[in-house]
Scaffold this active site. Structure first.
Site, mmCIF file in Angstrom:
data_model
loop_
_atom_site.group_PDB
_atom_site.id
_atom_site.type_symbol
_atom_site.label_atom_id
_atom_site.label_comp_id
_atom_site.label_asym_id
_atom_site.label_seq_id
_atom_site.Cartn_x
_atom_site.Cartn_y
_atom_site.Cartn_z
ATOM 1 N N LEU A 1 0.813 -1.223 0.000
ATOM 2 C CA LEU A 1 0.000 0.000 0.000
ATOM 3 C C LEU A 1 0.845 1.270 0.000
ATOM 4 O O LEU A 1 0.369 2.342 -0.378
ATOM 5 C CB LEU A 1 -0.933 0.005 1.215
ATOM 6 C CG LEU A 1 -2.094 -0.991 1.155
ATOM 7 C CD1 LEU A 1 -2.676 -1.223 2.543
ATOM 8 C CD2 LEU A 1 -3.169 -0.488 0.203
ATOM 9 N N GLY B 1 -3.423 -2.609 6.418
ATOM 10 C CA GLY B 1 -2.727 -1.658 7.289
ATOM 11 C C GLY B 1 -2.266 -2.329 8.558
ATOM 12 O O GLY B 1 -2.413 -3.538 8.745
ATOM 13 N N HIS C 1 -10.604 3.056 18.072
ATOM 14 C CA HIS C 1 -9.494 3.788 18.690
ATOM 15 C C HIS C 1 -9.356 5.216 18.155
ATOM 16 O O HIS C 1 -8.602 6.010 18.722
ATOM 17 C CB HIS C 1 -8.197 2.991 18.557
ATOM 18 C CG HIS C 1 -8.283 1.700 19.318
ATOM 19 N ND1 HIS C 1 -8.204 1.639 20.689
ATOM 20 C CD2 HIS C 1 -8.531 0.431 18.902
ATOM 21 C CE1 HIS C 1 -8.372 0.380 21.097
ATOM 22 N NE2 HIS C 1 -8.577 -0.365 20.025
ATOM 23 N N TYR D 1 -1.986 4.925 16.372
ATOM 24 C CA TYR D 1 -2.853 4.086 15.543
ATOM 25 C C TYR D 1 -4.245 4.721 15.370
ATOM 26 O O TYR D 1 -4.752 4.856 14.252
ATOM 27 C CB TYR D 1 -2.964 2.699 16.196
ATOM 28 C CG TYR D 1 -4.053 1.830 15.641
ATOM 29 C CD1 TYR D 1 -4.009 1.379 14.321
ATOM 30 C CD2 TYR D 1 -5.148 1.454 16.428
ATOM 31 C CE1 TYR D 1 -5.022 0.574 13.805
ATOM 32 C CE2 TYR D 1 -6.157 0.650 15.933
ATOM 33 C CZ TYR D 1 -6.085 0.213 14.613
ATOM 34 O OH TYR D 1 -7.098 -0.576 14.106
ATOM 35 N N SER E 1 -14.559 -4.616 18.354
ATOM 36 C CA SER E 1 -13.697 -5.798 18.501
ATOM 37 C C SER E 1 -14.327 -6.924 17.704
ATOM 38 O O SER E 1 -15.293 -7.534 18.157
ATOM 39 C CB SER E 1 -13.601 -6.209 19.973
ATOM 40 O OG SER E 1 -13.247 -5.099 20.777
ATOM 41 N N ARG F 1 -14.852 -5.708 28.515
ATOM 42 C CA ARG F 1 -14.931 -4.590 27.559
ATOM 43 C C ARG F 1 -15.624 -5.016 26.262
ATOM 44 O O ARG F 1 -16.425 -4.285 25.685
ATOM 45 C CB ARG F 1 -13.518 -4.072 27.263
ATOM 46 C CG ARG F 1 -13.461 -3.049 26.136
ATOM 47 C CD ARG F 1 -12.033 -2.553 25.914
ATOM 48 N NE ARG F 1 -11.974 -1.632 24.800
ATOM 49 C CZ ARG F 1 -11.695 -1.987 23.547
ATOM 50 N NH1 ARG F 1 -11.432 -3.254 23.253
ATOM 51 N NH2 ARG F 1 -11.676 -1.078 22.598
HETATM 52 P P1 NAI Z 1 -4.760 -7.922 10.121
HETATM 53 O O1 NAI Z 1 -3.427 -7.467 10.579
HETATM 54 O O2 NAI Z 1 -5.138 -9.339 10.350
HETATM 55 O O3 NAI Z 1 -4.929 -7.592 8.561
HETATM 56 C C1 NAI Z 1 -4.336 -6.477 7.977
HETATM 57 C C2 NAI Z 1 -3.662 -6.912 6.698
HETATM 58 O O4 NAI Z 1 -3.018 -5.774 6.118
HETATM 59 C C3 NAI Z 1 -2.595 -7.988 6.911
HETATM 60 O O5 NAI Z 1 -2.889 -9.160 6.168
HETATM 61 C C4 NAI Z 1 -1.309 -7.324 6.440
HETATM 62 O O6 NAI Z 1 -0.423 -8.212 5.749
HETATM 63 C C5 NAI Z 1 -1.831 -6.227 5.516
HETATM 64 N N1 NAI Z 1 -0.861 -5.166 5.383
HETATM 65 C C6 NAI Z 1 -0.090 -4.609 6.341
HETATM 66 N N2 NAI Z 1 0.747 -3.712 5.820
HETATM 67 C C7 NAI Z 1 0.492 -3.678 4.490
HETATM 68 C C8 NAI Z 1 1.045 -2.952 3.405
HETATM 69 N N3 NAI Z 1 2.049 -2.066 3.580
HETATM 70 N N4 NAI Z 1 0.549 -3.178 2.176
HETATM 71 C C9 NAI Z 1 -0.451 -4.075 1.973
HETATM 72 N N5 NAI Z 1 -1.001 -4.790 2.958
HETATM 73 C C10 NAI Z 1 -0.525 -4.600 4.207
HETATM 74 O O7 NAI Z 1 -5.850 -6.946 10.771
HETATM 75 P P2 NAI Z 1 -7.418 -7.141 10.865
HETATM 76 O O8 NAI Z 1 -7.766 -7.441 12.254
HETATM 77 O O9 NAI Z 1 -7.893 -8.027 9.778
HETATM 78 O O10 NAI Z 1 -7.911 -5.658 10.578
HETATM 79 C C11 NAI Z 1 -8.267 -5.210 9.278
HETATM 80 C C12 NAI Z 1 -8.510 -3.713 9.349
HETATM 81 O O11 NAI Z 1 -9.570 -3.450 10.255
HETATM 82 C C13 NAI Z 1 -7.297 -2.929 9.850
HETATM 83 O O12 NAI Z 1 -7.202 -1.734 9.115
HETATM 84 C C14 NAI Z 1 -7.631 -2.639 11.292
HETATM 85 O O13 NAI Z 1 -7.026 -1.442 11.729
HETATM 86 C C15 NAI Z 1 -9.138 -2.528 11.246
HETATM 87 N N6 NAI Z 1 -9.762 -2.873 12.514
HETATM 88 C C16 NAI Z 1 -9.817 -4.176 12.941
HETATM 89 C C17 NAI Z 1 -10.437 -4.496 14.136
HETATM 90 C C18 NAI Z 1 -10.589 -5.911 14.605
HETATM 91 O O14 NAI Z 1 -11.306 -6.142 15.597
HETATM 92 N N7 NAI Z 1 -9.951 -6.896 13.950
HETATM 93 C C19 NAI Z 1 -10.998 -3.443 15.001
HETATM 94 C C20 NAI Z 1 -10.874 -2.114 14.469
HETATM 95 C C21 NAI Z 1 -10.296 -1.850 13.259
HETATM 96 C C1 15L Z 2 -8.560 -2.443 16.875
HETATM 97 O O1 15L Z 2 -8.554 -1.399 16.221
HETATM 98 C C2 15L Z 2 -7.586 -3.532 16.600
HETATM 99 O O2 15L Z 2 -7.234 -3.608 15.236
HETATM 100 C C3 15L Z 2 -8.090 -4.886 17.062
HETATM 101 O O3 15L Z 2 -7.025 -5.816 17.039
HETATM 102 C C4 15L Z 2 -8.676 -4.791 18.471
HETATM 103 O O4 15L Z 2 -7.685 -4.408 19.378
HETATM 104 C C5 15L Z 2 -9.796 -3.768 18.482
HETATM 105 O O5 15L Z 2 -9.383 -2.529 17.946
HETATM 106 C C6 15L Z 2 -10.359 -3.511 19.887
HETATM 107 O O6 15L Z 2 -10.399 -2.363 20.308
HETATM 108 O O7 15L Z 2 -10.760 -4.497 20.539
#
Ligand code: NAI
Ligand code: 15L
Length: 263
Positions: free
Chosen positions: A52, A73, A113, A136, A165, A174
């Site tokens: 990205l 990300g 967040h 973040y 979450s 939480r």
């Molecule tokens: P994750 O870490 O499992 O997935 C993120 C993906 O982005 C990874 O597969 C990683 O390889 C990829 N990535 C990282 N840097 C990159 C780059 N430079 N170029 C291309 N790809 C890249 O995270 P998750 O949990 O799937 O989260 C997805 C999105 O949702 C994130 O943006 C996160 O901030 C947001 N999010 C997730 C929450 C959750 O509960 N899982 C809560 C709040 C927000």
């Molecule tokens: C997020 O933004 C994170 O990506 C996820 O891993 C959890 O920590 C989530 O918030 C949360 O607040 O539970």
């Protein structure tokens, strides 16, 4: 406009994997992008590796797409250089690529967040101004503003999801407030792919009894969450109690097993 050609960034991640499974076979093209290797497994899937932070590559990545689900990300707190490279530049590159490609809509994975410094007795809406709790969270607040710029100035519909979450089930107290079930996550993204909006910020949360967020803006768009973290309240209380006992006694995690003493 009906989205037929969809790009998912961060497709190899936790949320990307859930989405990929649910959206498989439902669109003309599902372009799956990440920096980690993936393999196409369903009809209509196309793997498109991309960093990205590489603006030119992201521009190519967006070509021919109707909609983008931007999950890629860093999802946790870390230093500025990685935040600037991946979450800030990455999101700018994504919106710029979407503009050049004439993408109709972008669903942006923001985060709770972005508003994490509000006390938990405050009820927030998508209209509540950011109060980030971390670098973040600040990158997510920035992403919401990038979304507004490209929505109002360049006509890209932008739905920002302040995700709570997203877990198989809530695993601490939480999360009884912040939980987003996997199925409700998919429901919310489906709304993002079909609803009529310009720029909206909503919370990515299930219909939790203890929610801190008034998500009526999402409901107006057609989001109908079916899960409620309260179903897991007793299980969560038991986990919390065990953790508390393990903290109180020198025996740590051995103590909660078959613990009955009240002395
Ligand atoms: P994750 O870490 O499992 O997935 C993120 C993906 O982005 C990874 O597969 C990683 O390889 C990829 N990535 C990282 N840097 C990159 C780059 N430079 N170029 C291309 N790809 C890249 O995270 P998750 O949990 O799937 O989260 C997805 C999105 O949702 C994130 O943006 C996160 O901030 C947001 N999010 C997730 C929450 C959750 O509960 N899982 C809560 C709040 C927000
Ligand atoms: C997020 O933004 C994170 O990506 C996820 O891993 C959890 O920590 C989530 O918030 C949360 O607040 O539970």
């Amino acid at each position: 406009m009906t989205s037929k050609r969809i790009l998912i960034t961060g497709a190899a991640g936790r949320l990307g994997t859930i989405l990929r499974q649910s959206l498989a076979g439902r669109f003309e093209l599902l372009r799956l992008s990440d920096i980690v290797p993936m393999t196409a497994t369903a009809e209509g899937e196309q793997i498109a590796p991309c960093d990205l932070a590489d603006a030119a590559a992201v521009r190519d990545l967006c070509e021919g797409m109707d909609a983008v689900i931007h999950l890629g990300g860093i999802p946790y707190e870390t230093g500025w250089s990685e935040m600037l490279r991946t979450n800030i530049a990455g999101t700018v590159n994504l919106y710029e690529g979407a503009r050049h490609a004439g993408v109709d809509r972008v669903i942006f994975a923001s985060s709770n967040h972005a508003t994490g410094m509000y006390p938990n007795d405050r009820t927030l809406t998508g209209g509540s101004p950011p109060r980030p709790d971390s670098r973040y969270g600040l990158t997510k607040a920035f992403g919401e503003d990038v979304a507004a710029l490209y929505a109002y100035k360049h006509g890209i519909r932008s739905l920002c999801l302040r995700i709570g979450s997203c877990l198989p089930k809530p695993d601490n107290r939480r999360a009884l407030s912040t939980w987003l079930s996997h199925k409700d996550f998919v429901r919310l993204v489906e709304v993002g792919l079909t609803a009529d909006y310009v720029h909206e910020i909503v919370y990515g949360v299930s219909r939790n009894t203890r929610s801190w967020w008034d998500n009526s803006a999402a409901y107006r768009l057609g989001y109908e969450p079916l899960d409620n973290a309260e179903v897991y309240a007793a299980e969560v209380e038991s986990i919390e109690l065990k953790a508390e006992l393990a903290r109180l006694y020198q025996g740590g995690n051995f103590v909660p097993e078959e613990f009955t003493s009240r002395r």
